[in-house]
Design a protein around this motif. Sequence first.
Motif, PDB file in Angstrom:
ATOM      1  N   ASN A 236      19.319 -23.586 -77.151  1.00 40.60           N
ATOM      2  CA  ASN A 236      20.308 -24.340 -77.930  1.00 40.60           C
ATOM      3  C   ASN A 236      20.232 -24.000 -79.413  1.00 40.60           C
ATOM      4  O   ASN A 236      20.274 -24.883 -80.268  1.00 40.60           O
ATOM      5  N   CYS A 238      21.741 -23.047 -82.655  1.00 39.31           N
ATOM      6  CA  CYS A 238      23.094 -23.184 -83.187  1.00 39.31           C
ATOM      7  C   CYS A 238      23.206 -22.552 -84.575  1.00 39.31           C
ATOM      8  O   CYS A 238      22.401 -21.706 -84.949  1.00 39.31           O
ATOM      9  N   GLU A 239      24.213 -22.988 -85.327  1.00 42.69           N
ATOM     10  CA  GLU A 239      24.480 -22.398 -86.634  1.00 42.69           C
ATOM     11  C   GLU A 239      23.274 -22.527 -87.566  1.00 42.69           C
ATOM     12  O   GLU A 239      22.925 -21.581 -88.292  1.00 42.69           O
ATOM     13  N   TRP A 262      23.318 -16.042 -75.062  1.00 40.03           N
ATOM     14  CA  TRP A 262      23.561 -17.348 -74.449  1.00 40.03           C
ATOM     15  C   TRP A 262      23.028 -18.482 -75.330  1.00 40.03           C
ATOM     16  O   TRP A 262      22.323 -19.374 -74.879  1.00 40.03           O
ATOM     17  N   ASN A 263      23.368 -18.440 -76.609  1.00 40.35           N
ATOM     18  CA  ASN A 263      23.083 -19.537 -77.527  1.00 40.35           C
ATOM     19  C   ASN A 263      24.398 -19.981 -78.174  1.00 40.35           C
ATOM     20  O   ASN A 263      25.469 -19.775 -77.599  1.00 40.35           O
ATOM     21  N   HIS A 264      24.332 -20.589 -79.339  1.00 43.74           N
ATOM     22  CA  HIS A 264      25.537 -21.088 -80.006  1.00 43.74           C
ATOM     23  C   HIS A 264      25.602 -20.590 -81.450  1.00 43.74           C
ATOM     24  O   HIS A 264      25.935 -21.343 -82.364  1.00 43.74           O
ATOM     25  N   ARG A 266      27.191 -19.016 -84.459  1.00 40.26           N
ATOM     26  CA  ARG A 266      28.578 -18.817 -84.897  1.00 40.26           C
ATOM     27  C   ARG A 266      28.695 -19.105 -86.395  1.00 40.26           C
ATOM     28  O   ARG A 266      27.747 -19.557 -87.026  1.00 40.26           O
ATOM     29  N   ASN A 291      27.671 -15.596 -77.501  1.00 40.82           N
ATOM     30  CA  ASN A 291      27.595 -16.524 -78.620  1.00 40.82           C
ATOM     31  C   ASN A 291      29.016 -16.733 -79.142  1.00 40.82           C
ATOM     32  O   ASN A 291      29.964 -16.687 -78.357  1.00 40.82           O
ATOM     33  N   GLY A 292      29.186 -16.963 -80.415  1.00 42.43           N
ATOM     34  CA  GLY A 292      30.520 -17.187 -80.967  1.00 42.43           C
ATOM     35  C   GLY A 292      30.719 -16.484 -82.290  1.00 42.43           C
ATOM     36  O   GLY A 292      31.130 -17.117 -83.260  1.00 42.43           O
ATOM     37  N   ASN A 319      31.938 -12.519 -77.332  1.00 38.24           N
ATOM     38  CA  ASN A 319      31.707 -13.144 -78.628  1.00 38.24           C
ATOM     39  C   ASN A 319      33.011 -13.436 -79.364  1.00 38.24           C
ATOM     40  O   ASN A 319      33.006 -13.551 -80.591  1.00 38.24           O
TER      41      ASN A 319
END
Length: 513
Positions: A236, A238-239, A262-264, A266, A291-292, A319
């Motif tokens: 998990n 994230c940013e 496979w995380n977040h 972005r 990811n993003g 992505n």
Amino acid sequence: MSLYLSAKKEPAIKTRRRTISRASSRRSQAESAQSKQTERGGSSDSESDHDENKTRNAELDQIAINIADEKAWDTDLEEDDAPPPAFDHSGKNMYLEECKQLGVIPTSYFLRHMSDQKLDMKHHGLAASGMKAIATVMMSNTTVLTLDLSDNWLGYEGGLAVCGMLRENCFITDLNLSDNRLNSCAAELCHIMSHNDTLRRVTLAGNDFDDKSAEYFAEFMTSPCRVEYLDLSHNNLCEGAGLLLGPAISDNASLKELDLSWNHLRRKGAIAVAAGVKTNVCMKKINVSWNGFGHEGSVALGDALKANSVLEELDVMNNRITTEGAVLIGKGLSVNETLKVLRIGKNPLQSAGAWGICAAIVRNPNCVMEELDFSDVLVNSDFEAIFQQVKDQLPGLTARHGGTEPPLKPKARVHPMVKLMTYIDKNNLRLVDFFNKFDKDGSMSVTHDEFRQGLMETGIQLPEEDVDFLLEELDRDGDGEINYSELVIGHTDFQEQEKKMSTVITVLRPMTS
């Protein structure tokens, strides 16, 4: 060395070996001699008996004794003839004893394979207690080099047991702790990874590590450790984690492979990670797929590829990279001289984005690309053409894509009369008024040339083939002229065809409640 005593009264005494005895043994022998004399009828108190005992004792003193033979010594501390128990080098007895004390059932698979170089203990449901028993034995194990403990729900206590084991064990080089709920002991894991000198590969996927955990991993990456591969996928992060890990990646001097898929990651986090890759001088492979990154991350990745001179493999699949983002990454490829593998499939970059990346490779004579992955991206003939140029430049390059786009279906032909009717309705004209624009002489009949000229004057744009089709439809008698009655009939037939088509569409339309 033997010590011999010469006999005074009997020089021909035959020598024989005896063990050195204590005083008690000599007394027992003397008493035995006295008892024999008594049985023969003599008095033990007589002077003759006393002389005989002295003679016998002297004889015992004159017997040859070998003091170099250790086995000949006789003491009261007799040792047990049974050999001492062999030392348990395998650790099986220790493991069974630990399981007994912890109240857990021993794992038979561990007992059978604890001496293998590669020990696979995944999916065994060890939990904390089972891990403690194994950790105790593994502290002194010297054979296991690869240890897989994934999916055992170790939790905090089990994680601490692993850390304690790694403080003592200096043989394990590859450790897999995936899916073990280790979020709460991230600090301890990072500390032991920093100080263990033998670990080279560590897999920590699926442990719910979050932005708080990223603080410890960022500190670990900047420490002088020996770990070369780190897998933090399926967590998990994230940013905020990206903002912490980006500078750590930049300063890292040990990791050669990093998996953050496979995380977040972005927005600013993605930009920070890409910026870290830009200035890193050690890392060979990085995986940030699923990811993003989006457009902002694509811009940063393009800049990173321009400056980085060590990265060999980049995975940015799925992505949210669009056609424009792919072109921006391509700009980095146009000057990069080290990247060998680019995986950018499963993104909405379309055939135009794939074309842009190939065009960038063609522009770079020093490109060393070996593999391109455009999975799930449909390509067209333009891509095929540019990729052929890439193959000519790099014969060993392989590419994967989602297949060739199907040919576009030809657009349904619009009846030329539609444009005529649209013009009439738009200008609020009657049919006769429209015809008069073509009939300059008022004869109520126009030639084909006059009809063509009238279409040009009204501004109705029709392809030549549509004009020919319209003339054929309206000139029903084929005399080379179109009179007003033929225009009326053609108009009426067209309206009837439209009504029939509307009826068919209404019948085929699904009924809704």
